[in-house]
Design an enzyme around this catalytic site. Structure first.
Site, short mmCIF file in Angstrom:
data_model
loop_
_atom_site.label_atom_id
_atom_site.label_comp_id
_atom_site.label_asym_id
_atom_site.label_seq_id
_atom_site.Cartn_x
_atom_site.Cartn_y
_atom_site.Cartn_z
N GLY A 12 0.77 -1.23 0.00
CA GLY A 12 0.00 0.00 0.00
C GLY A 12 0.80 1.28 0.00
O GLY A 12 0.31 2.33 0.43
N ASN A 14 1.68 3.06 -2.57
CA ASN A 14 1.02 4.00 -3.50
C ASN A 14 -0.27 4.55 -2.89
O ASN A 14 -0.59 5.73 -3.07
CB ASN A 14 0.75 3.33 -4.84
CG ASN A 14 1.98 3.31 -5.73
OD1 ASN A 14 2.35 4.31 -6.30
ND2 ASN A 14 2.64 2.16 -5.79
N LEU A 91 -3.79 -7.16 -7.66
CA LEU A 91 -3.23 -8.29 -8.42
C LEU A 91 -4.29 -9.19 -9.05
O LEU A 91 -3.96 -10.18 -9.69
CB LEU A 91 -2.31 -9.12 -7.51
CG LEU A 91 -1.02 -8.40 -7.08
CD1 LEU A 91 -0.20 -9.29 -6.14
CD2 LEU A 91 -0.19 -8.00 -8.31
N ILE A 94 -9.66 -7.50 -13.28
CA ILE A 94 -11.06 -7.06 -13.24
C ILE A 94 -11.66 -7.29 -14.63
O ILE A 94 -10.99 -7.16 -15.65
CB ILE A 94 -11.18 -5.58 -12.83
CG1 ILE A 94 -10.40 -4.66 -13.78
CG2 ILE A 94 -10.74 -5.37 -11.40
CD1 ILE A 94 -10.71 -3.20 -13.58
N HIS A 110 1.88 1.45 -13.24
CA HIS A 110 2.71 0.30 -13.63
C HIS A 110 4.18 0.70 -13.51
O HIS A 110 4.55 1.80 -13.96
CB HIS A 110 2.37 -0.16 -15.06
CG HIS A 110 3.12 -1.37 -15.48
ND1 HIS A 110 2.79 -2.63 -15.04
CD2 HIS A 110 4.22 -1.50 -16.27
CE1 HIS A 110 3.66 -3.50 -15.56
NE2 HIS A 110 4.53 -2.85 -16.30
N ASP A 151 -2.63 -3.35 -19.21
CA ASP A 151 -1.63 -2.26 -19.34
C ASP A 151 -1.71 -1.57 -20.71
O ASP A 151 -0.73 -0.96 -21.17
CB ASP A 151 -0.20 -2.80 -19.11
CG ASP A 151 -0.03 -3.36 -17.71
OD1 ASP A 151 0.72 -4.33 -17.56
OD2 ASP A 151 -0.71 -2.84 -16.79
N GLU A 181 6.72 6.43 -8.97
CA GLU A 181 5.33 6.05 -8.72
C GLU A 181 4.62 6.97 -7.74
O GLU A 181 3.49 7.43 -7.99
CB GLU A 181 5.27 4.61 -8.19
CG GLU A 181 5.78 3.59 -9.18
CD GLU A 181 5.72 2.19 -8.62
OE1 GLU A 181 4.74 1.87 -7.93
OE2 GLU A 181 6.64 1.41 -8.89
C1 GRF Z 1 3.84 -1.01 -7.25
O1 GRF Z 1 5.19 -1.24 -7.61
C2 GRF Z 1 3.02 -0.73 -8.48
O2 GRF Z 1 3.74 -0.12 -9.52
C3 GRF Z 1 2.61 -2.10 -8.91
O3 GRF Z 1 2.39 -2.83 -7.71
C4 GRF Z 1 3.19 -2.26 -6.68
C5 GRF Z 1 2.27 -1.94 -5.53
O4 GRF Z 1 3.03 -1.55 -4.43
N1 GRF Z 1 1.42 -2.05 -9.74
P1 GRF Z 1 2.26 -0.91 -3.17
O5 GRF Z 1 1.25 -1.92 -2.68
O6 GRF Z 1 1.59 0.36 -3.65
O7 GRF Z 1 3.34 -0.63 -2.18
#
Ligand code: GRF
Length: 209
Positions: A12, A14, A91, A94, A110, A151, A181
């Site tokens: 989490g 992000n 992961l 959808i 991504h 993607d 990110e």
């Molecule tokens: C991130 O590296 C994002 O780019 C990818 O999954 C990861 C999620 O990390 N889609 P987090 O759960 O946000 O730490």
């Protein structure tokens, strides 16, 4: 005010970047109203709890058919009057019913410069392993709208990161997260919430940029 749902499956970080940018006022017109996780006991759920954000776990393995999984997600989205779905490391796949219900209203982050190292099989550390194996000099992160192609949706923002000689997949992942990110995802969400993202011929135009 844009009602945001954030979809997670892991640490989490992000999600945390989005929470921090809402709380510090950089994202002005958006509110995370729910965090939806595909797994129990992931740290992303702890982050939501610490910031009094409601959360729910909807796990694909609890549904025999993907239609049931998608319907369960759609019900939560409608009950919460969601305007924007942000996929932050979610992961599970959808389905078309969700993508069709939220056209250009689902954003994904991504950890590569799409179209490189994306699509089937490229997630998490595998993305960075591929980049190092190919010997590319720059990688980075991409924020894009989600469509029916993994993607494959219109690209909103990208940020390049220089690869270092001594990088490992782990050091590269951390730097891409921290320097790319966690910056472009909040920026893209803010642009959406400010109504500044226009899509023409499957390309994103950012107003006044
Ligand atoms: C991130 O590296 C994002 O780019 C990818 O999954 C990861 C999620 O990390 N889609 P987090 O759960 O946000 O730490």
């Amino acid at each position: 005010m844009i009602n945001i749902a954030v979809f997670v499956s892991g640490g989490g970080t992000n999600l945390q970047a989005l929470i921090d940018n809402i709380e510090n006022g950089k994202i002005k017109n958006g509110k995370i109203v729910i965090v939806l996780s595909s797994k129990e006991n992931v740290y992303a759920l702890e982050r939501a709890k610490r910031h009094q954000i409601p959360s729910i776990v909807i796990s694909r393995k609890n549904y025999i058919y993907s239609d049931g999984f998608d319907s369960a997600i759609l019900k939560v989205m409608k009950d919460n009057k969601i305007d924007l779905i942000v996929m932050a490391g979610f992961l599970s796949i959808i389905g078309k019913s969700i993508v069709d219900t939220y056209p250009n209203k689902i954003i994904n982050i991504h950890p590569s410069l799409i179209p490189a190292f994306c699509g089937a099989g490229y997630y998490g550390l595998k993305v960075h392993e591929g980049a190092l194996k190919r010997g590319i000099k720059y990688t980075g992160a991409t924020v894009h709208f989600v469509n029916e192609i993994p993607d494959g949706g219109p690209i909103i923002l990208q940020k390049p990161i220089k690869i270092r000689n001594n990088d490992t997949p782990e050091t590269l992942q951390k730097r891409v997260m921290k320097q790319a990110e966690w910056k472009i995802l909040p920026e893209a969400v803010n642009l959406f919430c400010e109504g500044k993202l226009i899509i023409e011929n499957d390309k994103v135009i950012i107003k006044n940029s």
